[in-house]
Design a protein around this motif. Structure first.
Motif, PDB file in Angstrom:
ATOM      1  N   THR A 333       0.834  -1.208   0.000  1.00 44.15           N
ATOM      2  CA  THR A 333       0.000   0.000   0.000  1.00 44.15           C
ATOM      3  C   THR A 333       0.864   1.251   0.000  1.00 44.15           C
ATOM      4  O   THR A 333       0.580   2.216  -0.722  1.00 44.15           O
ATOM      5  CB  THR A 333      -0.930   0.011   1.225  1.00 44.15           C
ATOM      6  N   THR A 334       1.927   1.257   0.788  1.00 40.85           N
ATOM      7  CA  THR A 334       2.824   2.411   0.832  1.00 40.85           C
ATOM      8  C   THR A 334       3.448   2.662  -0.536  1.00 40.85           C
ATOM      9  O   THR A 334       3.541   3.811  -0.992  1.00 40.85           O
ATOM     10  CB  THR A 334       3.930   2.200   1.878  1.00 40.85           C
ATOM     11  N   GLN A 335       3.874   1.596  -1.201  1.00 38.66           N
ATOM     12  CA  GLN A 335       4.478   1.755  -2.522  1.00 38.66           C
ATOM     13  C   GLN A 335       3.481   2.269  -3.542  1.00 38.66           C
ATOM     14  O   GLN A 335       3.815   3.098  -4.394  1.00 38.66           O
ATOM     15  CB  GLN A 335       5.070   0.429  -2.986  1.00 38.66           C
ATOM     16  N   VAL A 336       2.239   1.779  -3.489  1.00 40.77           N
ATOM     17  CA  VAL A 336       1.202   2.285  -4.393  1.00 40.77           C
ATOM     18  C   VAL A 336       1.028   3.783  -4.216  1.00 40.77           C
ATOM     19  O   VAL A 336       1.030   4.553  -5.183  1.00 40.77           O
ATOM     20  CB  VAL A 336      -0.142   1.564  -4.156  1.00 40.77           C
ATOM     21  N   ARG A 337       0.882   4.220  -2.960  1.00 43.33           N
ATOM     22  CA  ARG A 337       0.687   5.648  -2.707  1.00 43.33           C
ATOM     23  C   ARG A 337       1.888   6.459  -3.188  1.00 43.33           C
ATOM     24  O   ARG A 337       1.742   7.507  -3.816  1.00 43.33           O
ATOM     25  CB  ARG A 337       0.448   5.909  -1.214  1.00 43.33           C
ATOM     26  N   ARG A 338       3.099   5.970  -2.891  1.00 43.27           N
ATOM     27  CA  ARG A 338       4.314   6.710  -3.235  1.00 43.27           C
ATOM     28  C   ARG A 338       4.513   6.794  -4.747  1.00 43.27           C
ATOM     29  O   ARG A 338       4.699   7.883  -5.308  1.00 43.27           O
ATOM     30  CB  ARG A 338       5.532   6.053  -2.590  1.00 43.27           C
ATOM     31  N   TYR A 339       4.460   5.652  -5.433  1.00 42.37           N
ATOM     32  CA  TYR A 339       4.773   5.638  -6.859  1.00 42.37           C
ATOM     33  C   TYR A 339       3.714   6.358  -7.683  1.00 42.37           C
ATOM     34  O   TYR A 339       4.046   7.102  -8.620  1.00 42.37           O
ATOM     35  CB  TYR A 339       4.926   4.200  -7.352  1.00 42.37           C
ATOM     36  N   PHE A 340       2.449   6.142  -7.352  1.00 45.67           N
ATOM     37  CA  PHE A 340       1.389   6.795  -8.112  1.00 45.67           C
ATOM     38  C   PHE A 340       1.435   8.312  -7.906  1.00 45.67           C
ATOM     39  O   PHE A 340       1.347   9.081  -8.865  1.00 45.67           O
ATOM     40  CB  PHE A 340       0.018   6.253  -7.685  1.00 45.67           C
ATOM     41  N   ASN A 341       1.564   8.726  -6.654  1.00 50.78           N
ATOM     42  CA  ASN A 341       1.516  10.153  -6.333  1.00 50.78           C
ATOM     43  C   ASN A 341       2.743  10.893  -6.868  1.00 50.78           C
ATOM     44  O   ASN A 341       2.625  11.899  -7.580  1.00 50.78           O
ATOM     45  CB  ASN A 341       1.430  10.338  -4.816  1.00 50.78           C
ATOM     46  N   CYS A 342       3.926  10.388  -6.562  1.00 51.36           N
ATOM     47  CA  CYS A 342       5.156  11.101  -6.917  1.00 51.36           C
ATOM     48  C   CYS A 342       5.448  11.012  -8.410  1.00 51.36           C
ATOM     49  O   CYS A 342       5.978  11.957  -9.006  1.00 51.36           O
ATOM     50  CB  CYS A 342       6.328  10.565  -6.100  1.00 51.36           C
ATOM     51  N   ILE A 441       8.086  20.334  -5.108  1.00 52.54           N
ATOM     52  CA  ILE A 441       8.195  20.294  -3.640  1.00 52.54           C
ATOM     53  C   ILE A 441       7.302  19.196  -3.077  1.00 52.54           C
ATOM     54  O   ILE A 441       7.701  18.433  -2.193  1.00 52.54           O
ATOM     55  CB  ILE A 441       7.820  21.667  -3.044  1.00 52.54           C
ATOM     56  N   GLY A 442       6.079  19.099  -3.586  1.00 56.99           N
ATOM     57  CA  GLY A 442       5.162  18.056  -3.131  1.00 56.99           C
ATOM     58  C   GLY A 442       5.685  16.666  -3.433  1.00 56.99           C
ATOM     59  O   GLY A 442       5.548  15.745  -2.616  1.00 56.99           O
ATOM     60  N   CYS A 443       6.318  16.499  -4.585  1.00 57.99           N
ATOM     61  CA  CYS A 443       6.866  15.201  -4.980  1.00 57.99           C
ATOM     62  C   CYS A 443       7.935  14.737  -3.998  1.00 57.99           C
ATOM     63  O   CYS A 443       7.890  13.601  -3.503  1.00 57.99           O
ATOM     64  CB  CYS A 443       7.440  15.304  -6.390  1.00 57.99           C
ATOM     65  N   VAL A 444       8.889  15.598  -3.702  1.00 60.97           N
ATOM     66  CA  VAL A 444      10.004  15.238  -2.817  1.00 60.97           C
ATOM     67  C   VAL A 444       9.502  14.972  -1.395  1.00 60.97           C
ATOM     68  O   VAL A 444       9.884  13.980  -0.755  1.00 60.97           O
ATOM     69  CB  VAL A 444      11.067  16.355  -2.818  1.00 60.97           C
ATOM     70  N   THR A 445       8.625  15.829  -0.904  1.00 58.40           N
ATOM     71  CA  THR A 445       8.126  15.687   0.472  1.00 58.40           C
ATOM     72  C   THR A 445       7.339  14.392   0.644  1.00 58.40           C
ATOM     73  O   THR A 445       7.529  13.653   1.621  1.00 58.40           O
ATOM     74  CB  THR A 445       7.227  16.890   0.835  1.00 58.40           C
ATOM     75  N   TYR A 446       6.468  14.082  -0.302  1.00 57.19           N
ATOM     76  CA  TYR A 446       5.637  12.886  -0.182  1.00 57.19           C
ATOM     77  C   TYR A 446       6.463  11.611  -0.321  1.00 57.19           C
ATOM     78  O   TYR A 446       6.206  10.610   0.344  1.00 57.19           O
ATOM     79  CB  TYR A 446       4.527  12.923  -1.237  1.00 57.19           C
ATOM     80  N   TRP A 447       7.477  11.640  -1.180  1.00 61.77           N
ATOM     81  CA  TRP A 447       8.319  10.466  -1.385  1.00 61.77           C
ATOM     82  C   TRP A 447       8.940   9.999  -0.081  1.00 61.77           C
ATOM     83  O   TRP A 447       8.964   8.813   0.237  1.00 61.77           O
ATOM     84  CB  TRP A 447       9.399  10.764  -2.421  1.00 61.77           C
ATOM     85  N   PHE A 448       9.454  10.949   0.697  1.00 58.70           N
ATOM     86  CA  PHE A 448      10.174  10.598   1.918  1.00 58.70           C
ATOM     87  C   PHE A 448       9.274  10.457   3.149  1.00 58.70           C
ATOM     88  O   PHE A 448       9.669   9.845   4.136  1.00 58.70           O
ATOM     89  CB  PHE A 448      11.281  11.627   2.203  1.00 58.70           C
ATOM     90  N   GLY A 449       8.048  11.003   3.091  1.00 57.36           N
ATOM     91  CA  GLY A 449       7.202  10.985   4.281  1.00 57.36           C
ATOM     92  C   GLY A 449       6.002  10.065   4.230  1.00 57.36           C
ATOM     93  O   GLY A 449       5.377   9.797   5.257  1.00 57.36           O
TER      94      GLY A 449
END
Length: 487
Positions: A333-342, A441-449
């Motif tokens: 689930t974490t990977q889905v959120r990260r890869y799709f969003n970023c 900025i949103g991409c970098v922040t979401y990737w790590f958090g």
């Protein structure tokens, strides 16, 4: 129960997927889709109508004299304040919406929020003619009532959406946002040209009122309170959500855990970033195409709708793909959120930069369309992520993130109006460059958090820990009693 087991259980007890009317949760999704259709059609209509309200019209008098006049003589700064006024009220009811939806039922609050907005939309022409101050006031009150909608829908999903169907149910409903945007932009341009700008508000407001009646009659707070749901579907939903049919206790939200959570703040930044770019184009694209790209009003309305048509079409596909990645265990689930969003944010950054650099009607519109369309995949990240972190607090989490998103909605029309005072190409480039930078900025922040897991501070995690301790205590007592019985 994991996503795979949930999917198998659903296949075993439900009607076929295409018979959505046999599944009450999909009837809810269908009506929620049109609810969000109204949410955004009532929000967007002014972006197109204001072009017609302020354009120079050619007036030919009987004596042959020709003159030019505007019905409303508003400059770009005034129009910026009018377009942002909706968010003056919208920002105040984000947290309120998430909180009261738990107490009163998200279905009621959602319905009233959209219904009152629709009724006030019918009064918009009267308010405009009374003065732009009255128009700002009416739009702000509309925003106040509509501000509860997104937090409330997450409270509804927490009662109705099985984990294996969470992304697709939410994104199908959310695709109404973009369908409503497209319909509003298309209809607003046509209605303003043919019947007059007033009919933009009359027709869309009336449709919202009809939807309100249907929603309030059909949709219930939860499966336990729906008299028309089948027993099998109710048992399936309760089992996958690990709930019983017992009365729901009052929810006490873990405020300290929420406000100190890295995952929550990553979600907030991501939501702000997506909405900055979204609202920049939503409120300014018709004006940009009309004044800078020199399209006619009706063409500007049609072309402004194109990016949102693409996003609406992609959103359901993106939601299905996100669920499939979890069901097949291709991604966590974490990977889905990260890869799709970023991935979406990165694409949006690139295409906004390219479109701004070129700044020609065809290529720029193509880049904007691709950038907005990619946002469909971002919605499978930040827009659904609240339910992963804590389903029972999802409405409040949405309220918090949407409060910050609303700041973007307030600022973007004002900032854009100030920057594009003369409407030059370089001014519009600056607007697009700012949006691209915020996406990055949103991409970098979401990737790590980002996190797609139930958080330790969540109500559900605490309940599990409390139950585990009770079970351990009971086991310890039973073992002690057995030892005492031994000779």
């Amino acid at each position: 129960m994991d996503a795979t087991e949930s999917s198998k259980l659903s296949d075993g007890i439900d009607a076929p997927m295409w018979m959505f009317w046999r599944r009450r949760r999909y009837v809810l999704v269908f009506l929620a889709f049109f609810g969000f259709f109204n949410v955004y059609s009532l929000r967007v209509n002014l972006s197109v109508a204001i072009v017609a309200m302020t354009e120079n019209r050619t007036i030919q008098y009987p004596n042959g004299t020709v003159s030019y006049e505007q019905e409303f003589d508003w400059d770009s700064t005034t129009k910026g304040y009018i377009l942002s006024s909706f968010f003056y009220g919208y920002i105040f009811t984000q947290l309120v919406g998430g909180y009261i939806s738990n107490a009163l039922g998200g279905n009621y609050v959602f319905g009233v929020g959209v219904g009152v907005t629709a009724a006030l939309t019918l009064l918009t022409p009267v308010a405009a003619r009374a003065g732009f101050g009255w128009l700002i006031a009416v739009r702000a009150v509309e925003g106040f009532f509509e501000g509860v909608t997104f937090p409330c829908i997450h409270a509804i999903w927490s009662n109705w959406a099985p984990p294996s169907e969470r992304s697709r149910m939410a994104t199908i409903a959310f695709s109404g946002v973009f369908t409503g945007t497209v319909a509003s932009m298309l209809l607003s341009g046509v209605l303003a040209d043919t019947l007059g700008w007033e009919w933009v508000f009359y027709i869309l407001g009336a449709f919202g009122c009809v939807w309100f009646v249907a929603w309030m009659v059909i949709v219930k707070k939860s499966p336990e309170t729906d008299p028309y749901i089948t027993l099998k579907e109710k048992e399936f939903i309760l089992a996958t959500l690990q709930r019983s049919a017992a009365p729901v206790e009052k929810v006490q939200h873990p405020w300290r855990g929420i406000l100190t959570s890295k995952a929550v703040w990553a979600l907030i930044v991501s939501s702000f970033s997506e909405n900055w770019g979204f609202y920049t184009l939503l409120t300014q694209l018709p004006t940009f195409l009309r004044d800078t790209m020199h399209f006619e009003l009706q063409a500007a309305g049609f072309l402004s709708a194109l990016p949102y048509l693409v996003m609406g079409l992609l959103l359901s596909f993106a939601g299905y793909l996100a669920d499939l990645c979890q069901i097949r265990r291709w991604l966590t689930t974490t990977q889905v959120r990260r890869y799709f969003n970023c991935g979406a944010f990165l694409a949006q950054t690139v295409f906004m930069l390219v479109g701004a650099f070129i700044l020609r009607p065809g290529p720029t519109l193509a880049c904007i369309t691709i950038a907005v369309g990619c946002g469909a995949f971002a919605w499978c990240g930040f827009a659904v992520n609240h339910l992963d972190l804590s389903p029972k607090s999802a409405g409040v989490l949405m309220g918090i993130s949407n409060t910050f998103s609303t700041v973007a909605g307030i600022l973007t029309p004002i900032v854009s109006g100030q920057i594009t005072a003369s409407g030059s190409e370089n001014e519009w480039r600056t607007v697009f460059y700012i949006a691209a930078g915020i996406y990055l900025i949103g991409c970098v922040t979401y990737w790590f958090g980002v996190s797609g897991e139930l958080q330790p501070w969540s109500i559900e995690a605490r309940e599990k820990e409390r139950n585990r301790r009770l079970e351990d205590g009971t086991r310890y007592v039973n073992e002690g009693l057995q030892l005492d019985k031994k000779p």
